[in-house]
Write a protein that holds these residues in place. Structure first.
Motif, short mmCIF file in Angstrom:
data_model
loop_
_atom_site.label_atom_id
_atom_site.label_comp_id
_atom_site.label_asym_id
_atom_site.label_seq_id
_atom_site.Cartn_x
_atom_site.Cartn_y
_atom_site.Cartn_z
N GLN A 178 -43.48 43.43 -21.02
CA GLN A 178 -43.87 44.84 -21.17
C GLN A 178 -42.80 45.77 -20.61
O GLN A 178 -42.46 46.79 -21.22
CB GLN A 178 -45.19 45.09 -20.45
CG GLN A 178 -45.67 46.53 -20.53
CD GLN A 178 -46.96 46.75 -19.75
OE1 GLN A 178 -47.46 45.84 -19.11
NE2 GLN A 178 -47.48 47.96 -19.79
N GLU A 180 -39.59 45.09 -20.35
CA GLU A 180 -38.42 45.03 -21.23
C GLU A 180 -38.64 45.89 -22.47
O GLU A 180 -37.74 46.62 -22.91
CB GLU A 180 -38.16 43.58 -21.62
CG GLU A 180 -36.91 43.41 -22.48
CD GLU A 180 -36.65 41.96 -22.82
OE1 GLU A 180 -35.69 41.69 -23.54
OE2 GLU A 180 -37.43 41.09 -22.35
N ALA A 181 -39.84 45.82 -23.05
CA ALA A 181 -40.14 46.65 -24.22
C ALA A 181 -40.10 48.13 -23.87
O ALA A 181 -39.65 48.96 -24.66
CB ALA A 181 -41.51 46.27 -24.80
N GLU A 182 -40.56 48.47 -22.67
CA GLU A 182 -40.54 49.87 -22.24
C GLU A 182 -39.10 50.37 -22.10
O GLU A 182 -38.78 51.50 -22.48
CB GLU A 182 -41.30 50.01 -20.93
CG GLU A 182 -41.32 51.41 -20.34
CD GLU A 182 -42.09 52.40 -21.18
OE1 GLU A 182 -41.86 53.62 -21.02
OE2 GLU A 182 -42.91 51.96 -22.02
N ARG A 183 -38.23 49.53 -21.55
CA ARG A 183 -36.82 49.93 -21.42
C ARG A 183 -36.16 50.10 -22.79
O ARG A 183 -35.38 51.03 -23.00
CB ARG A 183 -36.06 48.89 -20.59
CG ARG A 183 -36.42 48.92 -19.11
CD ARG A 183 -35.43 48.10 -18.30
NE ARG A 183 -35.51 46.68 -18.65
CZ ARG A 183 -36.30 45.82 -18.03
NH1 ARG A 183 -37.06 46.22 -17.03
NH2 ARG A 183 -36.31 44.55 -18.39
N GLU A 184 -36.47 49.21 -23.75
CA GLU A 184 -35.92 49.35 -25.10
C GLU A 184 -36.42 50.63 -25.76
O GLU A 184 -35.67 51.33 -26.45
CB GLU A 184 -36.30 48.13 -25.94
CG GLU A 184 -35.60 46.85 -25.49
CD GLU A 184 -36.02 45.66 -26.34
OE1 GLU A 184 -36.90 45.85 -27.22
OE2 GLU A 184 -35.48 44.56 -26.13
N ARG A 185 -37.70 50.94 -25.54
CA ARG A 185 -38.24 52.17 -26.11
C ARG A 185 -37.53 53.40 -25.55
O ARG A 185 -37.17 54.32 -26.30
CB ARG A 185 -39.74 52.26 -25.82
CG ARG A 185 -40.44 53.48 -26.41
CD ARG A 185 -41.89 53.52 -25.98
NE ARG A 185 -42.02 53.83 -24.58
CZ ARG A 185 -42.02 55.07 -24.07
NH1 ARG A 185 -41.91 56.12 -24.89
NH2 ARG A 185 -42.15 55.27 -22.78
N ARG A 186 -37.30 53.41 -24.26
CA ARG A 186 -36.61 54.55 -23.65
C ARG A 186 -35.18 54.66 -24.16
O ARG A 186 -34.67 55.77 -24.39
CB ARG A 186 -36.62 54.41 -22.13
CG ARG A 186 -38.01 54.53 -21.51
CD ARG A 186 -37.94 54.38 -20.00
NE ARG A 186 -39.27 54.46 -19.40
CZ ARG A 186 -39.51 54.31 -18.10
NH1 ARG A 186 -38.51 54.09 -17.25
NH2 ARG A 186 -40.75 54.41 -17.64
N LYS A 188 -34.04 53.72 -27.10
CA LYS A 188 -34.06 54.25 -28.46
C LYS A 188 -34.35 55.75 -28.47
O LYS A 188 -33.76 56.50 -29.26
CB LYS A 188 -35.11 53.51 -29.29
CG LYS A 188 -34.75 52.05 -29.56
CD LYS A 188 -35.82 51.35 -30.37
CE LYS A 188 -35.44 49.91 -30.65
NZ LYS A 188 -36.50 49.19 -31.41
N ILE A 189 -35.25 56.18 -27.59
CA ILE A 189 -35.56 57.61 -27.53
C ILE A 189 -34.35 58.39 -27.07
O ILE A 189 -34.03 59.46 -27.62
CB ILE A 189 -36.76 57.84 -26.59
CG1 ILE A 189 -38.03 57.26 -27.22
CG2 ILE A 189 -36.94 59.32 -26.29
CD1 ILE A 189 -39.25 57.36 -26.32
N HIS A 191 -31.20 57.52 -27.41
CA HIS A 191 -30.22 57.51 -28.49
C HIS A 191 -30.59 58.51 -29.58
O HIS A 191 -29.72 59.24 -30.10
CB HIS A 191 -30.12 56.10 -29.07
CG HIS A 191 -29.12 55.97 -30.19
ND1 HIS A 191 -27.76 56.03 -29.98
CD2 HIS A 191 -29.31 55.82 -31.53
CE1 HIS A 191 -27.14 55.90 -31.15
NE2 HIS A 191 -28.06 55.77 -32.10
#
Length: 263
Positions: A178, A180-186, A188-189, A191
């Motif tokens: 969870q 790791e997914a939160e860091r990827e989401r941030r 992308k946002i 970027h």
């Protein structure tokens, strides 16, 4: 007769000294003595030297220092149905010796049991994420509840600290995924926000250059100056878009018929 009187007098003196020695009590600065006379509460004495009449008065010592109590690990099921083990530490002290002795049989055990049940009840109302991220708020909630209930016992709960929350291995892996997914989401946002800001800046620059056509030519010359300053074998020469459109129109236009004079 005289020896008998001396013996009786000596016995009385010894008895008096024994009673006097047995009635003297010394209480430290952090101690108080709850005095009962013939089974009824009389007063609270101390610190220092006090006298307790043997056979008539009884004294119970009470320590007024802050007590550090380790709350045993408790099995808690959070509001989102996650089973965890939680332990905490409790700090409290006696502020009213009379009530601490009269109102409850053993204030230490009573406070310990109350802390365990309150810890389970409060944490069971929150989700796992709140337990991990909002410990200060949970500590304050538990402390206020305990303080309100132990006030009748003359006990003041000064602080509660949740020490550790134990999770099973599967839940730890789930939390890691969870996070790791939160860091990827941030990422992308961030970027996407950068692309948006870059597009807005380019749009503003294009609108500015469109107002003054000569500004575009100056920009071309500035770009050539920057390229010439670099030691590279590749030279890019910018050509106006209007010129490219004109050349393309001339190439694709069919040849016109010869004039009569040339015939």
């Amino acid at each position: 007769m005289i020896p008998n009187l001396d013996f009786i007098f000596s016995s009385l003196v010894v008895l008096f000294l024994a009673l006097l020695g047995g009635s003297l009590r010394i209480l430290r600065e952090y101690e108080r003595g709850v005095i009962f006379m013939l089974g009824r509460f009389w007063k609270v004495k101390g610190p220092g030297l006090i006298i307790v009449i043997p056979g008539i008065q009884q004294m119970v010592r009470v320590d007024l220092r802050v007590v550090t109590m380790d709350v045993p690990s408790q099995d808690v099921i959070s509001r989102d149905n996650v089973s965890v083990k939680v332990n905490a530490v409790l700090y409290f002290r006696v502020i009213n010796p009379e009530r601490a002795i009269i109102q409850v049989e053993n204030y230490f055990d009573a406070t310990s049991q109350l802390a365990q049940t309150t810890l389970r009840a409060v944490l069971g109302k929150h989700e796992l994420d709140e337990m991990l991220a909002e410990r200060e708020k949970l500590n304050l909630d538990i402390q206020q509840i305990l303080d309100a209930q132990t006030d009748a016992w003359g006990v003041k709960v000064t602080n509660v600290e949740i020490k550790h929350i134990d999770l099973n291995e599967s839940m730890i892996r789930a939390i890691a995924r969870q996070a790791e997914a939160e860091r990827e989401r941030r990422a992308k946002i961030i970027h996407a926000e950068g692309e948006k800001q870059a597009a807005e800046t380019l749009l503003a620059a294009a609108e500015m250059l469109a107002k003054q056509p000569m500004a575009m030519q100056l920009r071309y010359l500035q770009t050539l100056t920057q390229i010439a300053g670099d030691r590279t074998s590749t030279v890019v020469f910018p050509v106006p878009v209007e010129l490219m459109n004109l050349l393309g129109h001339k190439i694709t236009q069919p040849e016109s018929p010869e004039s009569p004079a040339r015939r």
